[in-house]
Design a protein around this motif. Structure first.
Motif, PDB file in Angstrom:
ATOM      1  N   HIS A  13      -4.757  58.253  67.015  1.00 39.96           N
ATOM      2  CA  HIS A  13      -4.034  59.321  66.324  1.00 39.96           C
ATOM      3  C   HIS A  13      -3.850  58.903  64.866  1.00 39.96           C
ATOM      4  CE1 HIS A  13      -3.093  61.443  70.032  1.00 39.96           C
ATOM      5  NE2 HIS A  13      -2.886  60.244  70.574  1.00 39.96           N
ATOM      6  N   LEU A  14      -4.351  59.724  63.958  1.00 40.18           N
ATOM      7  CA  LEU A  14      -4.268  59.446  62.525  1.00 40.18           C
ATOM      8  C   LEU A  14      -3.431  60.515  61.850  1.00 40.18           C
ATOM      9  CD1 LEU A  14      -8.076  58.800  62.047  1.00 40.18           C
ATOM     10  CD2 LEU A  14      -6.296  57.058  62.213  1.00 40.18           C
ATOM     11  N   THR A  15      -2.529  60.102  60.962  1.00 38.18           N
ATOM     12  CA  THR A  15      -1.702  61.040  60.208  1.00 38.18           C
ATOM     13  C   THR A  15      -1.863  60.747  58.722  1.00 38.18           C
ATOM     14  OG1 THR A  15      -0.114  61.119  62.024  1.00 38.18           O
ATOM     15  CG2 THR A  15       0.628  61.956  59.894  1.00 38.18           C
ATOM     16  N   TYR A  16      -2.140  61.794  57.958  1.00 42.19           N
ATOM     17  CA  TYR A  16      -2.365  61.674  56.516  1.00 42.19           C
ATOM     18  C   TYR A  16      -1.460  62.622  55.746  1.00 42.19           C
ATOM     19  CZ  TYR A  16      -6.717  59.235  57.539  1.00 42.19           C
ATOM     20  OH  TYR A  16      -7.658  58.334  57.978  1.00 42.19           O
ATOM     21  N   ILE A  35      -1.467  72.455  52.254  1.00 39.74           N
ATOM     22  CA  ILE A  35      -1.275  71.505  53.349  1.00 39.74           C
ATOM     23  C   ILE A  35      -0.576  70.264  52.807  1.00 39.74           C
ATOM     24  CG2 ILE A  35      -2.431  70.053  55.052  1.00 39.74           C
ATOM     25  CD1 ILE A  35      -4.727  72.085  55.015  1.00 39.74           C
ATOM     26  N   ASP A  36       0.542  69.880  53.433  1.00 34.39           N
ATOM     27  CA  ASP A  36       1.287  68.687  53.034  1.00 34.39           C
ATOM     28  C   ASP A  36       0.883  67.461  53.836  1.00 34.39           C
ATOM     29  OD1 ASP A  36       2.850  70.090  51.180  1.00 34.39           O
ATOM     30  OD2 ASP A  36       4.250  70.681  52.750  1.00 34.39           O
ATOM     31  N   GLU A  37       0.605  67.679  55.133  1.00 36.38           N
ATOM     32  CA  GLU A  37       0.319  66.577  56.037  1.00 36.38           C
ATOM     33  C   GLU A  37      -0.508  67.113  57.198  1.00 36.38           C
ATOM     34  OE1 GLU A  37       3.662  63.866  56.971  1.00 36.38           O
ATOM     35  OE2 GLU A  37       3.157  64.268  59.070  1.00 36.38           O
ATOM     36  N   PHE A  38      -1.384  66.272  57.747  1.00 35.02           N
ATOM     37  CA  PHE A  38      -2.120  66.678  58.936  1.00 35.02           C
ATOM     38  C   PHE A  38      -2.371  65.480  59.834  1.00 35.02           C
ATOM     39  CE2 PHE A  38      -5.417  65.803  55.851  1.00 35.02           C
ATOM     40  CZ  PHE A  38      -6.356  65.091  56.558  1.00 35.02           C
ATOM     41  N   SER A  39      -2.604  65.789  61.110  1.00 37.39           N
ATOM     42  CA  SER A  39      -2.859  64.770  62.118  1.00 37.39           C
ATOM     43  C   SER A  39      -4.197  65.041  62.775  1.00 37.39           C
ATOM     44  CB  SER A  39      -1.772  64.780  63.182  1.00 37.39           C
ATOM     45  OG  SER A  39      -0.525  64.449  62.612  1.00 37.39           O
ATOM     46  N   ILE A  40      -4.902  63.958  63.080  1.00 36.33           N
ATOM     47  CA  ILE A  40      -6.185  64.033  63.758  1.00 36.33           C
ATOM     48  C   ILE A  40      -6.092  63.162  65.002  1.00 36.33           C
ATOM     49  CG2 ILE A  40      -8.633  63.452  63.620  1.00 36.33           C
ATOM     50  CD1 ILE A  40      -8.407  63.790  60.586  1.00 36.33           C
ATOM     51  N   ALA A  41      -6.524  63.693  66.141  1.00 35.25           N
ATOM     52  CA  ALA A  41      -6.665  62.904  67.365  1.00 35.25           C
ATOM     53  C   ALA A  41      -8.153  62.629  67.512  1.00 35.25           C
ATOM     54  CB  ALA A  41      -6.119  63.651  68.565  1.00 35.25           C
ATOM     55  N   LEU A  42      -8.560  61.400  67.285  1.00 35.26           N
ATOM     56  CA  LEU A  42      -9.964  61.012  67.259  1.00 35.26           C
ATOM     57  C   LEU A  42     -10.329  60.304  68.557  1.00 35.26           C
ATOM     58  CD1 LEU A  42     -12.572  60.740  65.581  1.00 35.26           C
ATOM     59  CD2 LEU A  42     -11.648  58.590  64.722  1.00 35.26           C
ATOM     60  N   SER A  43     -11.261  60.897  69.284  1.00 35.45           N
ATOM     61  CA  SER A  43     -11.749  60.307  70.523  1.00 35.45           C
ATOM     62  C   SER A  43     -13.263  60.202  70.401  1.00 35.45           C
ATOM     63  CB  SER A  43     -11.365  61.187  71.712  1.00 35.45           C
ATOM     64  OG  SER A  43     -11.785  60.585  72.903  1.00 35.45           O
ATOM     65  N   ARG A  73       0.098  56.979  59.230  1.00 33.00           N
ATOM     66  CA  ARG A  73       0.174  56.300  60.520  1.00 33.00           C
ATOM     67  C   ARG A  73      -1.202  56.234  61.171  1.00 33.00           C
ATOM     68  NH1 ARG A  73       4.487  59.355  60.212  1.00 33.00           N
ATOM     69  NH2 ARG A  73       3.679  61.176  61.285  1.00 33.00           N
ATOM     70  N   ALA A  74      -1.398  55.227  62.004  1.00 34.72           N
ATOM     71  CA  ALA A  74      -2.569  55.108  62.870  1.00 34.72           C
ATOM     72  C   ALA A  74      -2.093  54.479  64.169  1.00 34.72           C
ATOM     73  CB  ALA A  74      -3.656  54.258  62.224  1.00 34.72           C
ATOM     74  N   GLU A  75      -2.170  55.238  65.245  1.00 30.95           N
ATOM     75  CA  GLU A  75      -1.737  54.766  66.554  1.00 30.95           C
ATOM     76  C   GLU A  75      -2.955  54.690  67.461  1.00 30.95           C
ATOM     77  OE1 GLU A  75       1.510  57.204  67.967  1.00 30.95           O
ATOM     78  OE2 GLU A  75       2.188  57.483  65.909  1.00 30.95           O
ATOM     79  N   HIS A  76      -3.234  53.494  67.966  1.00 36.35           N
ATOM     80  CA  HIS A  76      -4.428  53.246  68.763  1.00 36.35           C
ATOM     81  C   HIS A  76      -4.090  53.189  70.247  1.00 36.35           C
ATOM     82  CE1 HIS A  76      -6.450  52.179  65.020  1.00 36.35           C
ATOM     83  NE2 HIS A  76      -5.368  51.483  64.740  1.00 36.35           N
ATOM     84  N   SER A  77      -5.024  53.700  71.043  1.00 35.75           N
ATOM     85  CA  SER A  77      -4.960  53.544  72.491  1.00 35.75           C
ATOM     86  C   SER A  77      -6.397  53.388  72.986  1.00 35.75           C
ATOM     87  CB  SER A  77      -4.265  54.747  73.135  1.00 35.75           C
ATOM     88  OG  SER A  77      -5.101  55.875  73.100  1.00 35.75           O
TER      89      SER A  77
END
Length: 56
Positions: free
Chosen positions: A48-51, A6-14, A39-43
């Motif tokens: 949304h977190l990207t690592y 795995i090179d990169e992954f995204s998590i949608a945290l609610s 990245r960390a994008e808040h709403s």
């Protein structure tokens, strides 16, 4: 992640309160794997977190 596939992954945290949760990184060898937040994008309802996954 331990296998290096795995090179990169995204998590949608609610966040919801149910009284328990799950461990997302159970079994990951922290001595071999490092995470770098890209990245960390808040709403109001989700974050949304990207690592990037790196070897130590």
């Amino acid at each position: 992640m331990n296998a290096g596939l795995i090179d990169e992954f995204s998590i949608a945290l609610s966040p919801l309160l149910f009284g328990s949760g799950i461990c997302l990184f159970e079994g990951v060898d922290a001595s071999r794997v490092a995470l770098k937040q890209l990245r960390a994008e808040h709403s109001p309802r989700v974050t949304h977190l990207t690592y990037a996954v790196r070897e130590r």
